[in-house]
Design a protein around this motif. Structure first.
Motif, PDB file in Angstrom:
ATOM      1  N   ILE A   1      -8.713  -1.227   0.996  1.00 31.58           N
ATOM      2  CA  ILE A   1      -9.149  -1.121  -0.402  1.00 31.58           C
ATOM      3  C   ILE A   1      -8.627  -2.355  -1.120  1.00 31.58           C
ATOM      4  CG2 ILE A   1      -9.183   0.344  -2.466  1.00 31.58           C
ATOM      5  CD1 ILE A   1      -9.513   2.392  -0.568  1.00 31.58           C
ATOM      6  N   ASP A   2      -9.510  -3.255  -1.477  1.00 29.82           N
ATOM      7  CA  ASP A   2      -9.103  -4.459  -2.200  1.00 29.82           C
ATOM      8  C   ASP A   2      -9.658  -4.417  -3.611  1.00 29.82           C
ATOM      9  OD1 ASP A   2      -7.656  -6.013  -0.187  1.00 29.82           O
ATOM     10  OD2 ASP A   2      -9.565  -6.023   0.891  1.00 29.82           O
ATOM     11  N   GLY A   3      -9.057  -5.233  -4.470  1.00 31.85           N
ATOM     12  CA  GLY A   3      -9.549  -5.323  -5.843  1.00 31.85           C
ATOM     13  C   GLY A   3      -8.447  -5.795  -6.755  1.00 31.85           C
TER      14      GLY A   3
ATOM     15  N   GLY B   1      -4.626   1.506  -6.347  1.00 29.49           N
ATOM     16  CA  GLY B   1      -3.351   2.108  -5.916  1.00 29.49           C
ATOM     17  C   GLY B   1      -3.466   3.622  -5.878  1.00 29.49           C
ATOM     18  N   THR B   2      -3.960   4.182  -6.974  1.00 29.63           N
ATOM     19  CA  THR B   2      -4.102   5.639  -7.080  1.00 29.63           C
ATOM     20  C   THR B   2      -5.103   6.153  -6.052  1.00 29.63           C
ATOM     21  OG1 THR B   2      -3.874   5.286  -9.440  1.00 29.63           O
ATOM     22  CG2 THR B   2      -4.554   7.485  -8.760  1.00 29.63           C
ATOM     23  N   ILE B   3      -6.228   5.448  -5.948  1.00 30.89           N
ATOM     24  CA  ILE B   3      -7.283   5.875  -5.024  1.00 30.89           C
ATOM     25  C   ILE B   3      -6.782   5.811  -3.573  1.00 30.89           C
ATOM     26  CG2 ILE B   3      -9.630   5.328  -4.170  1.00 30.89           C
ATOM     27  CD1 ILE B   3      -9.864   5.980  -7.105  1.00 30.89           C
ATOM     28  N   ALA B   4      -6.076   4.722  -3.251  1.00 27.14           N
ATOM     29  CA  ALA B   4      -5.573   4.561  -1.881  1.00 27.14           C
ATOM     30  C   ALA B   4      -4.599   5.690  -1.539  1.00 27.14           C
ATOM     31  CB  ALA B   4      -4.901   3.193  -1.722  1.00 27.14           C
ATOM     32  N   GLN B   5      -3.739   6.025  -2.514  1.00 31.59           N
ATOM     33  CA  GLN B   5      -2.759   7.094  -2.292  1.00 31.59           C
ATOM     34  C   GLN B   5      -3.461   8.437  -2.089  1.00 31.59           C
ATOM     35  OE1 GLN B   5       0.078   7.158  -5.449  1.00 31.59           O
ATOM     36  NE2 GLN B   5       1.432   8.562  -4.363  1.00 31.59           N
ATOM     37  N   CYS B   6      -4.453   8.678  -2.929  1.00 28.64           N
ATOM     38  CA  CYS B   6      -5.236   9.913  -2.846  1.00 28.64           C
ATOM     39  C   CYS B   6      -5.922  10.040  -1.484  1.00 28.64           C
ATOM     40  CB  CYS B   6      -6.314   9.791  -3.908  1.00 28.64           C
ATOM     41  SG  CYS B   6      -6.548  11.190  -4.895  1.00 28.64           S
TER      42      CYS B   6
ATOM     43  N   LYS C   1      -1.334   7.055   6.890  1.00 28.37           N
ATOM     44  CA  LYS C   1      -0.263   6.285   6.243  1.00 28.37           C
ATOM     45  C   LYS C   1      -0.877   5.408   5.152  1.00 28.37           C
ATOM     46  CE  LYS C   1       3.430   6.865   9.094  1.00 28.37           C
ATOM     47  NZ  LYS C   1       3.119   6.905  10.518  1.00 28.37           N
ATOM     48  N   LEU C   2      -0.007   4.926   4.267  1.00 27.10           N
ATOM     49  CA  LEU C   2      -0.469   4.065   3.173  1.00 27.10           C
ATOM     50  C   LEU C   2       0.304   2.746   3.211  1.00 27.10           C
ATOM     51  CD1 LEU C   2      -1.956   3.746   0.375  1.00 27.10           C
ATOM     52  CD2 LEU C   2       0.086   4.735  -0.646  1.00 27.10           C
ATOM     53  N   LEU C   3      -0.426   1.642   3.103  1.00 25.52           N
ATOM     54  CA  LEU C   3       0.238   0.340   2.957  1.00 25.52           C
ATOM     55  C   LEU C   3      -0.042  -0.181   1.555  1.00 25.52           C
ATOM     56  CD1 LEU C   3       1.561  -2.375   3.801  1.00 25.52           C
ATOM     57  CD2 LEU C   3      -0.645  -3.043   4.772  1.00 25.52           C
ATOM     58  N   ASP C   4       1.000  -0.273   0.737  1.00 25.96           N
ATOM     59  CA  ASP C   4       0.877  -0.843  -0.604  1.00 25.96           C
ATOM     60  C   ASP C   4       1.347  -2.296  -0.489  1.00 25.96           C
ATOM     61  OD1 ASP C   4       1.190  -1.670  -3.209  1.00 25.96           O
ATOM     62  OD2 ASP C   4       2.684  -0.165  -3.749  1.00 25.96           O
ATOM     63  N   SER C   5       0.409  -3.188  -0.131  1.00 24.87           N
ATOM     64  CA  SER C   5       0.825  -4.568   0.155  1.00 24.87           C
ATOM     65  C   SER C   5       1.318  -5.286  -1.098  1.00 24.87           C
ATOM     66  CB  SER C   5      -0.318  -5.349   0.803  1.00 24.87           C
ATOM     67  OG  SER C   5      -1.412  -5.425  -0.070  1.00 24.87           O
ATOM     68  N   GLY C   6       0.823  -4.857  -2.290  1.00 22.47           N
ATOM     69  CA  GLY C   6       1.288  -5.493  -3.530  1.00 22.47           C
ATOM     70  C   GLY C   6       2.788  -5.317  -3.693  1.00 22.47           C
ATOM     71  N   ALA C   7       3.316  -4.161  -3.225  1.00 23.43           N
ATOM     72  CA  ALA C   7       4.751  -3.904  -3.352  1.00 23.43           C
ATOM     73  C   ALA C   7       5.558  -4.959  -2.594  1.00 23.43           C
ATOM     74  CB  ALA C   7       5.087  -2.506  -2.836  1.00 23.43           C
ATOM     75  N   LEU C   8       5.010  -5.442  -1.477  1.00 23.53           N
ATOM     76  CA  LEU C   8       5.722  -6.468  -0.692  1.00 23.53           C
ATOM     77  C   LEU C   8       5.865  -7.758  -1.505  1.00 23.53           C
ATOM     78  CD1 LEU C   8       4.038  -6.074   2.800  1.00 23.53           C
ATOM     79  CD2 LEU C   8       6.294  -5.271   2.098  1.00 23.53           C
ATOM     80  N   TYR C   9       4.745  -8.166  -2.159  1.00 21.39           N
ATOM     81  CA  TYR C   9       4.809  -9.383  -2.975  1.00 21.39           C
ATOM     82  C   TYR C   9       5.710  -9.172  -4.189  1.00 21.39           C
ATOM     83  CZ  TYR C   9       1.212 -11.098   0.091  1.00 21.39           C
ATOM     84  OH  TYR C   9       0.530 -11.491   1.216  1.00 21.39           O
TER      85      TYR C   9
ATOM     86  N   VAL D   1      -4.480   3.583   5.308  1.00 24.04           N
ATOM     87  CA  VAL D   1      -5.231   3.119   4.145  1.00 24.04           C
ATOM     88  C   VAL D   1      -4.440   1.928   3.616  1.00 24.04           C
ATOM     89  CG1 VAL D   1      -6.135   3.687   1.864  1.00 24.04           C
ATOM     90  CG2 VAL D   1      -6.007   5.472   3.611  1.00 24.04           C
ATOM     91  N   ALA D   2      -5.048   0.739   3.616  1.00 28.27           N
ATOM     92  CA  ALA D   2      -4.337  -0.478   3.230  1.00 28.27           C
ATOM     93  C   ALA D   2      -4.850  -0.977   1.883  1.00 28.27           C
ATOM     94  CB  ALA D   2      -4.530  -1.551   4.297  1.00 28.27           C
ATOM     95  N   ASP D   3      -3.931  -1.064   0.929  1.00 26.57           N
ATOM     96  CA  ASP D   3      -4.298  -1.411  -0.448  1.00 26.57           C
ATOM     97  C   ASP D   3      -3.794  -2.808  -0.778  1.00 26.57           C
ATOM     98  OD1 ASP D   3      -3.863  -1.770  -3.218  1.00 26.57           O
ATOM     99  OD2 ASP D   3      -2.616   0.009  -3.427  1.00 26.57           O
ATOM    100  N   GLY D   4      -4.680  -3.685  -1.288  1.00 31.38           N
ATOM    101  CA  GLY D   4      -4.239  -5.037  -1.627  1.00 31.38           C
ATOM    102  C   GLY D   4      -5.327  -5.914  -2.202  1.00 31.38           C
TER     103      GLY D   4
END
Ligand code: DC
Length: 222
Positions: free
Chosen positions: A9-11, A18-23, A31-39, A122-125
């Motif tokens: 899920i990019d955007g 973020g919310t959609i990926a978690q849902c 599992k969920l990857l919140d790649s923004g959290a890494l940055y 689900v990978a969000d970034g």
């Protein structure tokens, strides 16, 4: 035969990804990857250490040895709970600055790829479908107007008791979009095979429903 269990899920920020990926991760049990959290973590570490944000070699080295941990919705940097610290607007801006450095992106690449296991992810970034997982079977690019995204962010910050200024948020969102979309390495853009969804006038449930429908067709074929 069913596909590799992976949805990207990019955007831009505030598109609701973020919310959609978690849902989605919860509904699918993946599992969920919140790649923004890494940055955001790298940005926070750079600021805490007083390093120069333009010093790519030092910031890249820091990203390569990032001492981070994700545990039950909490995020730790050097064993310190920084869950709230990384969510501030200034942490977002710092994240966007370090995210523009190729060495930082390179340092975080394998870390992110290792998150994709047979349990489903689900990978969000911003570059999940273009760079990190170009072979993902389902790619979503979620967007919304800058005004709508600033409004959502404003409400989120107020709910958390944090200070917020709407005109400044709109301005910051535009600036961050500009930087994220125009950087040389892994700019924010949809993958050619991504499904585009504009969430401006859609609820979280409506967006999640659309994605689950597409996921159902792909992953539940037994
Ligand atoms: O999704 P977020 O707001 O937490 O992301 C913070 C910043 O990190 C954002 O300005 C862009 C950057 N980022 C990125 O460049 N690539 C990603 N995969 C995720 C985030």
């Amino acid at each position: 035969m069913s596909c590799r269990k992976l949805i990207t899920i990019d955007g831009p920020s505030g598109s609701g990804k973020g919310t959609i990926a978690q849902c989605l991760a919860e509904k699918l049990g993946w599992k969920l990857l919140d790649s923004g959290a890494l940055y955001r973590l790298v940005g926070l570490d750079v600021r805490n250490r007083g390093l120069d944000f333009e010093d790519e070699a030092s910031v890249g080295a820091l990203a390569a040895s990032l001492d981070a941990r994700f545990d039950k919705g909490h995020v730790f940097l050097h064993n310190q709970d920084v869950t709230n610290d990384i969510r501030s607007e200034s942490a977002g801006n710092d994240a966007s600055r370090v995210a523009a450095l190729p060495r930082v992106r390179e340092a975080l690449l394998q870390w992110q790829r290792d998150c994709a296991t047979s349990d489903g992810l689900v990978a969000d970034g911003r570059d999940m479908g273009t760079v990190v997982f170009p072979d993902a079977p389902l790619k979503i690019f979620l967007t919304a107007s800058p005004e709508e995204r600033a409004n959502r962010r404003y409400k989120q910050l107020k709910e958390k008791g944090m200070s917020a200024n709407l005109p400044r948020l709109i301005e910051e969102i535009r600036e961050r979009d500009e930087r994220d979309s125009n950087r040389k390495t892994a700019p924010l853009r949809p993958a050619e095979d991504a499904i585009l969804i504009d969430s401006s006038a859609l609820s979280i449930d409506e967006v999640t429903g659309k994605i689950l429908e597409a996921a159902d067709a792909l992953f539940n074929d037994e």
